[in-house]
Structure formats: C-alpha cells, structure tokens
Design a protein around this motif. Structure first.
Motif, PDB file in Angstrom:
ATOM      1  N   THR A 339       0.828  -1.208   0.000  1.00  0.00           N
ATOM      2  CA  THR A 339       0.000   0.000   0.000  1.00  0.00           C
ATOM      3  C   THR A 339       0.860   1.256   0.000  1.00  0.00           C
ATOM      4  O   THR A 339       1.818   1.370   0.758  1.00  0.00           O
ATOM      5  CB  THR A 339      -0.932   0.014   1.231  1.00  0.00           C
ATOM      6  OG1 THR A 339      -1.896  -1.026   1.090  1.00  0.00           O
ATOM      7  CG2 THR A 339      -1.663   1.337   1.357  1.00  0.00           C
ATOM      8  N   GLU A 340       0.493   2.191  -0.842  1.00  0.00           N
ATOM      9  CA  GLU A 340       1.138   3.502  -0.907  1.00  0.00           C
ATOM     10  C   GLU A 340       0.159   4.535  -0.363  1.00  0.00           C
ATOM     11  O   GLU A 340      -1.028   4.497  -0.683  1.00  0.00           O
ATOM     12  CB  GLU A 340       1.502   3.834  -2.364  1.00  0.00           C
ATOM     13  CG  GLU A 340       2.254   5.139  -2.535  1.00  0.00           C
ATOM     14  CD  GLU A 340       2.598   5.415  -3.997  1.00  0.00           C
ATOM     15  OE1 GLU A 340       3.178   6.486  -4.276  1.00  0.00           O
ATOM     16  OE2 GLU A 340       2.257   4.567  -4.848  1.00  0.00           O
ATOM     17  N   ARG A 350       0.227  17.477  -1.071  1.00  0.00           N
ATOM     18  CA  ARG A 350       0.618  16.667   0.083  1.00  0.00           C
ATOM     19  C   ARG A 350       1.101  17.559   1.216  1.00  0.00           C
ATOM     20  O   ARG A 350       1.805  18.547   0.973  1.00  0.00           O
ATOM     21  CB  ARG A 350       1.735  15.689  -0.297  1.00  0.00           C
ATOM     22  CG  ARG A 350       1.316  14.630  -1.306  1.00  0.00           C
ATOM     23  CD  ARG A 350       2.321  13.507  -1.343  1.00  0.00           C
ATOM     24  NE  ARG A 350       2.012  12.535  -2.381  1.00  0.00           N
ATOM     25  CZ  ARG A 350       2.490  11.292  -2.406  1.00  0.00           C
ATOM     26  NH1 ARG A 350       3.308  10.882  -1.453  1.00  0.00           N
ATOM     27  NH2 ARG A 350       2.176  10.471  -3.380  1.00  0.00           N
ATOM     28  N   TRP A 360      -5.139   9.552   1.270  1.00  0.00           N
ATOM     29  CA  TRP A 360      -5.341   8.944  -0.036  1.00  0.00           C
ATOM     30  C   TRP A 360      -4.459   7.701  -0.102  1.00  0.00           C
ATOM     31  O   TRP A 360      -3.340   7.704   0.426  1.00  0.00           O
ATOM     32  CB  TRP A 360      -4.950   9.895  -1.166  1.00  0.00           C
ATOM     33  CG  TRP A 360      -5.820  11.107  -1.325  1.00  0.00           C
ATOM     34  CD1 TRP A 360      -6.512  11.772  -0.371  1.00  0.00           C
ATOM     35  CD2 TRP A 360      -6.048  11.828  -2.547  1.00  0.00           C
ATOM     36  NE1 TRP A 360      -7.174  12.850  -0.905  1.00  0.00           N
ATOM     37  CE2 TRP A 360      -6.908  12.910  -2.240  1.00  0.00           C
ATOM     38  CE3 TRP A 360      -5.617  11.656  -3.865  1.00  0.00           C
ATOM     39  CZ2 TRP A 360      -7.336  13.815  -3.211  1.00  0.00           C
ATOM     40  CZ3 TRP A 360      -6.037  12.560  -4.827  1.00  0.00           C
ATOM     41  CH2 TRP A 360      -6.891  13.627  -4.506  1.00  0.00           C
ATOM     42  N   VAL A 361      -4.948   6.628  -0.740  1.00  0.00           N
ATOM     43  CA  VAL A 361      -4.183   5.379  -0.775  1.00  0.00           C
ATOM     44  C   VAL A 361      -4.236   4.738  -2.157  1.00  0.00           C
ATOM     45  O   VAL A 361      -5.203   4.899  -2.905  1.00  0.00           O
ATOM     46  CB  VAL A 361      -4.699   4.358   0.271  1.00  0.00           C
ATOM     47  CG1 VAL A 361      -4.551   4.895   1.678  1.00  0.00           C
ATOM     48  CG2 VAL A 361      -6.143   3.972  -0.005  1.00  0.00           C
ATOM     49  N   ARG A 362      -3.163   4.016  -2.465  1.00  0.00           N
ATOM     50  CA  ARG A 362      -3.122   3.087  -3.588  1.00  0.00           C
ATOM     51  C   ARG A 362      -2.829   1.712  -3.002  1.00  0.00           C
ATOM     52  O   ARG A 362      -1.750   1.495  -2.441  1.00  0.00           O
ATOM     53  CB  ARG A 362      -2.017   3.463  -4.569  1.00  0.00           C
ATOM     54  CG  ARG A 362      -2.347   4.585  -5.531  1.00  0.00           C
ATOM     55  CD  ARG A 362      -1.141   4.893  -6.390  1.00  0.00           C
ATOM     56  NE  ARG A 362      -1.454   5.813  -7.473  1.00  0.00           N
ATOM     57  CZ  ARG A 362      -0.553   6.503  -8.159  1.00  0.00           C
ATOM     58  NH1 ARG A 362       0.720   6.366  -7.858  1.00  0.00           N
ATOM     59  NH2 ARG A 362      -0.910   7.310  -9.130  1.00  0.00           N
ATOM     60  N   GLU A 366      -8.370  -2.031  -4.444  1.00  0.00           N
ATOM     61  CA  GLU A 366      -9.504  -1.115  -4.327  1.00  0.00           C
ATOM     62  C   GLU A 366     -10.718  -1.654  -5.085  1.00  0.00           C
ATOM     63  O   GLU A 366     -10.622  -2.566  -5.900  1.00  0.00           O
ATOM     64  CB  GLU A 366      -9.116   0.264  -4.858  1.00  0.00           C
ATOM     65  CG  GLU A 366      -8.884   0.330  -6.360  1.00  0.00           C
ATOM     66  CD  GLU A 366      -7.533  -0.196  -6.771  1.00  0.00           C
ATOM     67  OE1 GLU A 366      -7.324  -0.438  -7.982  1.00  0.00           O
ATOM     68  OE2 GLU A 366      -6.669  -0.386  -5.878  1.00  0.00           O
ATOM     69  N   TRP A 385      -5.725   6.768  -7.097  1.00  0.00           N
ATOM     70  CA  TRP A 385      -5.721   6.998  -5.654  1.00  0.00           C
ATOM     71  C   TRP A 385      -7.157   6.968  -5.125  1.00  0.00           C
ATOM     72  O   TRP A 385      -8.052   7.596  -5.692  1.00  0.00           O
ATOM     73  CB  TRP A 385      -5.109   8.362  -5.323  1.00  0.00           C
ATOM     74  CG  TRP A 385      -3.647   8.463  -5.564  1.00  0.00           C
ATOM     75  CD1 TRP A 385      -3.029   8.873  -6.712  1.00  0.00           C
ATOM     76  CD2 TRP A 385      -2.607   8.157  -4.636  1.00  0.00           C
ATOM     77  NE1 TRP A 385      -1.666   8.838  -6.561  1.00  0.00           N
ATOM     78  CE2 TRP A 385      -1.368   8.406  -5.297  1.00  0.00           C
ATOM     79  CE3 TRP A 385      -2.593   7.710  -3.316  1.00  0.00           C
ATOM     80  CZ2 TRP A 385      -0.146   8.211  -4.673  1.00  0.00           C
ATOM     81  CZ3 TRP A 385      -1.367   7.517  -2.694  1.00  0.00           C
ATOM     82  CH2 TRP A 385      -0.167   7.761  -3.356  1.00  0.00           C
ATOM     83  N   ARG A 387      -9.611   8.197  -2.348  1.00  0.00           N
ATOM     84  CA  ARG A 387      -9.779   9.186  -1.282  1.00  0.00           C
ATOM     85  C   ARG A 387     -10.579   8.528  -0.161  1.00  0.00           C
ATOM     86  O   ARG A 387     -11.774   8.246  -0.311  1.00  0.00           O
ATOM     87  CB  ARG A 387     -10.505  10.415  -1.817  1.00  0.00           C
ATOM     88  CG  ARG A 387      -9.795  11.096  -2.971  1.00  0.00           C
ATOM     89  CD  ARG A 387     -10.528  12.341  -3.407  1.00  0.00           C
ATOM     90  NE  ARG A 387     -10.617  13.305  -2.305  1.00  0.00           N
ATOM     91  CZ  ARG A 387     -11.165  14.515  -2.414  1.00  0.00           C
ATOM     92  NH1 ARG A 387     -11.675  14.899  -3.580  1.00  0.00           N
ATOM     93  NH2 ARG A 387     -11.199  15.323  -1.386  1.00  0.00           N
TER      94      ARG A 387
END
Length: 507
Positions: A339-340, A350, A360-362, A366, A385, A387
């Motif tokens: 996970t980023e 940022r 926010w995640v990658r 998802e 990304w 939210r």
C-alpha cells in the motif's frame, strides 16, 4: 476450463473435496464435512444453471448460515454476482437494494422467509427461490438433492461482477461497492502481506459472528480454503460468543471494536477458556487505546489491528508484538508493504510529516467502482488513488494516526471537533466503558457537540466528564449534552450507529 479470475472459489471447493471427511462448517448443532459442503455447492450450481448467468446479479436474503455460503459459492461459480443486504438495514432499504441491482433472481434462506416476504412485497417483481422449505417460494435445495455433485468449472470472466456490497441504503440511492472477479487476482498479489489475518493453516478454527456478507465472509473463505474450520453464529451476543470460544477451541476470530468492548464488559470473560486462541483481529471502526490495552491484558498477546476500507482494501496493520507498546495503540499501525499512502491538504497538495490531511491510498485491492454511480466513483478514485475520507497523519516512524472521518467532524463556532479524538478523551475516564460523539444543528446554523456515554460502576457525572474534556482538549470540545445510556446502538455489521443515536437523543 478454469478462469484465473475465478480460481478462489474453485480452490476453496477443491480444498473441501480433497479432505472430504474433515469437519468444515459448524452452525448451531449442525456439523458439515468438507465433502458435504462441496457437494451442496455443486448440486446447487447444477440446479441454478440457466437461471443464473454471467454478468447478472443475484440478491441473497440470508444470514450467517451454511446455506447462505453455499448459495454464494454456487452463484459465483456460475459467473454471476451476489449482493447480500445486511440484516441491520430496514425492510425498505433492503427492497431498494434488490431493485438497485436489478436482481435476476432472489435466493431466500428459510430462516429469513418472514422479513424476505416483506422485502419482496416492496421491491419490483422478481423471481425468487427458497434455500429450504418456505410458504412462499419453491425450495431449490430440495430440487438440487437429485442433481449431480460433479464439479462445475467457473464461468466467470474477469470483468463480470462478483459482488456488490451496499454500505448505505437508509436514505436515497443505495451506495453499492462493486467488485469484479478480476479483483481476486489483485487480492492474491497482496495476500502474502495479510498472513495471519484470518487463518494460518489447517489447524485454524475461526469463529464468525459478524455478517458473512462483509469481512467475516472473506475471512471464512480463506479459512476453508486453507483447510480450517469455520464456526458460524447468527449474530454477535457476548455470552454466546464467549461460550463458543471455549467449547469449540477457537483459534481465530474477527471483531469490530464495539463488539470487543462488550466482551470485556461481560462477566463470563474471566471464566472462559482462551487457551486455544491465537489471533483476534479487530478493525472496521475506531479503536480506543485504553480499552485495547485492557483487551491485551485480559485476553492475551493475540490482538492484531487491521485498518482498511471496503472501497480501498487493506491499508495498514498493527501486529501482536506492536500491541505490547502502549504508545502504538494510538495508531493504526504502519502501511502494509503493498500500500502507498499520501496525506493531502485542502488545496490538493501533500502535507508535511506530522501534519493532518485527508488520507489517499493506492492498495491494488480497491473497489472497481460504485454501482451505477460513475460521478461518485470519479470523485473517490482519482488517478488510481482512493480518497478514504479519513483525516490522518503519519509520524517519523511510519505509523499512521487516524483523527476522524471527514464527514464525522463537527463544525462548531471557532473550529472543528474531531469526534474520534473526543471519544478517546471520554473513554480515558475509568468510569466510561464506551462513548460516541456526534454533531447536531444549533439554532444559529452551526453545530453543537453531543456525547453518549455507557458508564461503568461507579458512574461519573456529566460535570466530571466536561472538566476532563476541557482540561485535555479545550473548551471547544466540551459537549453541549452528555447522555448516559445502557448500550450504544450498533449497525448490522457492528459499528456504532450514530444516525440512530442522534435521532434517539436529539429528535
């Protein structure tokens, strides 16, 4: 020919069939072997073949039963998707969900026949079959008894809908979170980073008391596929849950924090045999550090926190070893390696280390989008990304700190009150077992802070709690009203139901 997109269901069925005589599924006094469950799935799939087709969605009106799990496997095996509204939703909301997915078929578990009849009375006309004998619909399980049990190869194509999970539906258009069968491929790529969250091999005995339509079902799938045993309960009741922990020699379970607190507050905990317990995973709602520390002390060093979202997938984890450091209980752990994360300010840029912003995640796991809501999907997933809607910050050691849900912030005169922070302050008082904070409109158009508290014995006074909040967080955080209640209402999946609480306490 087996499709890679559908390998998970076939792998589960193969694992069940490979050890046909092992106990696989327990529900009340019923104990099904792996062979019995696999045969039921294949017979049901043969019987539904032609009635259920790829790219369609089947609505499952059921609870935590073997029949519900078998039906989901059979439908997915045929390449169709499943939606299973959780029982905590109103009849009207569940009918709206059946309409929303344009259900090709409705499968009704016999114990849920009465509410299902009300649901289908309010939904558009749709074919329905019973999973067991009912007064309303043909019994497809009885029909399937004479069907062959030989395996059916998965019919799913990667882009077909596998599941639609509805997280809303109480008002307006239901918010359906969509997964395709290709989602399994993405999940498999990061599964190595989730080891221990649900099962660790053939010796696992998993207790599921949260809805199998949500996280409980996914963990049950992994347990069955790994050669373990799943014990299903109809719902969460702390005494019944504790009894099963000891009687069934449970090794693994999953709970939302409010349910974990109810275990801690139940007198039977002290006399429950927990010697087999290896893993208690909790998540799905904010966790209070003081109560989690209490759980570690009383249940043992077996707790893991898993933070994720239905929309985003897995985000971060706090291991059992990290639970031994009290300061880390203020966090949701560090992001899992796949996970980023980015923490973003109101301007879309940022923010720096230690600063708050929206997370926010990658993740690679998802959702595929919101069902029939492309605009909402585009707002939520931006250039890959997701939210999350959570306010967070990350410390120098990489641990993630959640502050609140963006939508749960209370806008008061002079600033913002983060409800999760205030709940933790209230629960720092030894006389508070649980707390829930929410906002309500004030006469001047702003909001005021309300708190509901489940007291311990002796109970604190409202003035004591107000002084504590003023000292710890400042006058802006002091609730206008503090209500003492016997229990906080929960949603069908075990989260604190703040909408219901707001309605009950403020009208």
């Amino acid at each position: 020919m087996t499709t890679a997109a559908h390998a998970d269901i076939e792998e589960i069925l193969a694992a069940l069939a490979d050890d046909r005589d092992r106990e696989a599924l327990v529900h009340h006094d019923r104990r099904l072997t792996g062979g019995e469950l696999a045969d039921t799935v294949h017979r049901l799939a043969h019987t539904l073949d032609g009635r259920v087709r790829p790219s369609t969605v089947v609505a499952l009106l059921a609870g935590n039963t073997p029949e519900a799990m078998a039906a989901r496997y059979a439908v997915n095996l045929l390449g169709a998707g499943i939606t299973q509204p959780h029982e905590g939703l109103s009849v009207e909301a569940q009918a709206r969900i059946v309409d929303d997915v344009e259900a090709a078929l409705v499968l009704v578990d016999a114990p849920h026949a009465a509410p299902a009849a009300e649901i289908l009375d309010r939904a558009a006309p749709v074919d329905a079959l019973g999973l067991g004998a009912t007064d309303h619909w043909p019994d497809v399980l009885a029909e399937s008894a004479d069907a062959p049990a030989e395996p059916i190869s998965g019919r799913a194509r990667p882009g077909d809908i596998e599941q639609v999970r509805h997280t809303g539906g109480t008002t307006g258009h239901p918010k359906g979170i969509t997964y395709t069968f290709a989602h399994h491929l993405r999940t498999a790529e990061v599964r190595e980073h989730l080891s221990g969250f649900g099962t660790d091999g053939a010796g696992a005995r998993l207790l599921v008391a949260t809805p199998i339509a949500h996280a409980g079902g996914a963990i049950a799938d992994r347990t069955l596929g790994g050669g373990g045993i799943v014990v299903l309960q109809d719902g969460f009741e702390p005494g019944t849950f504790l009894d099963a922990l000891g009687r069934e020699r449970i090794t693994h379970t999953f709970l939302l924090p409010p349910l974990l607190y109810r275990l801690l507050d139940h007198p039977a905990l002290e006399r429950t045999d927990l010697s087999a317990l290896r893993s208690v995973v909790y998540g799905g709602a904010p966790a209070n550090p003081r109560r989690i520390a209490e759980a570690v002390d009383r249940i043992g060093p077996v707790l893991s926190q898993f933070y994720g979202q239905t929309e985003a997938g897995g985000i971060s984890a706090l291991t059992p070893e990290e639970h031994g450091k009290p300061e880390l209980l203020e966090t949701v752990g560090r992001p899992i390696p796949s996970t980023e994360i980015a923490i973003v300010g109101d301007d879309g840029a940022r923010v720096g280390p230690g600063e708050r912003g929206e997370l926010w995640v990658r993740t690679g796991t998802e959702m595929d989008g919101y069902w029939k809501q492309p605009e909402l999907t585009a707002e939520t997933i931006v250039d890959g990304w997701v939210r999350t809607g959570d306010v967070a910050w990350q410390d120098d050691a990489g641990y993630l700190h959640l502050v609140d849900r963006v939508k749960d912030m209370v806008v008061v005169v002079g600033g913002h009150v983060y409800t999760s922070e205030l709940e933790d302050v209230l629960m720092d008082h030894p006389g508070v077992r649980q707390a829930a904070v929410f906002g309500a409109p004030d006469t001047d158009g702003a909001e005021v802070v309300h708190a509901a508290v489940v007291p311990a014995d002796p109970a604190p006074t409202g003035a004591e709690l107000g002084d504590l909040v003023a000292d710890r967080a400042g006058a802006m955080y002091v609730p206008r009203e503090i209500s003492f209640v016997q229990r906080l209402p929960l949603t069908g999946i075990g989260k604190t139901d703040k909408k219901r609480l707001r309605a009950e306490l403020t009208g």
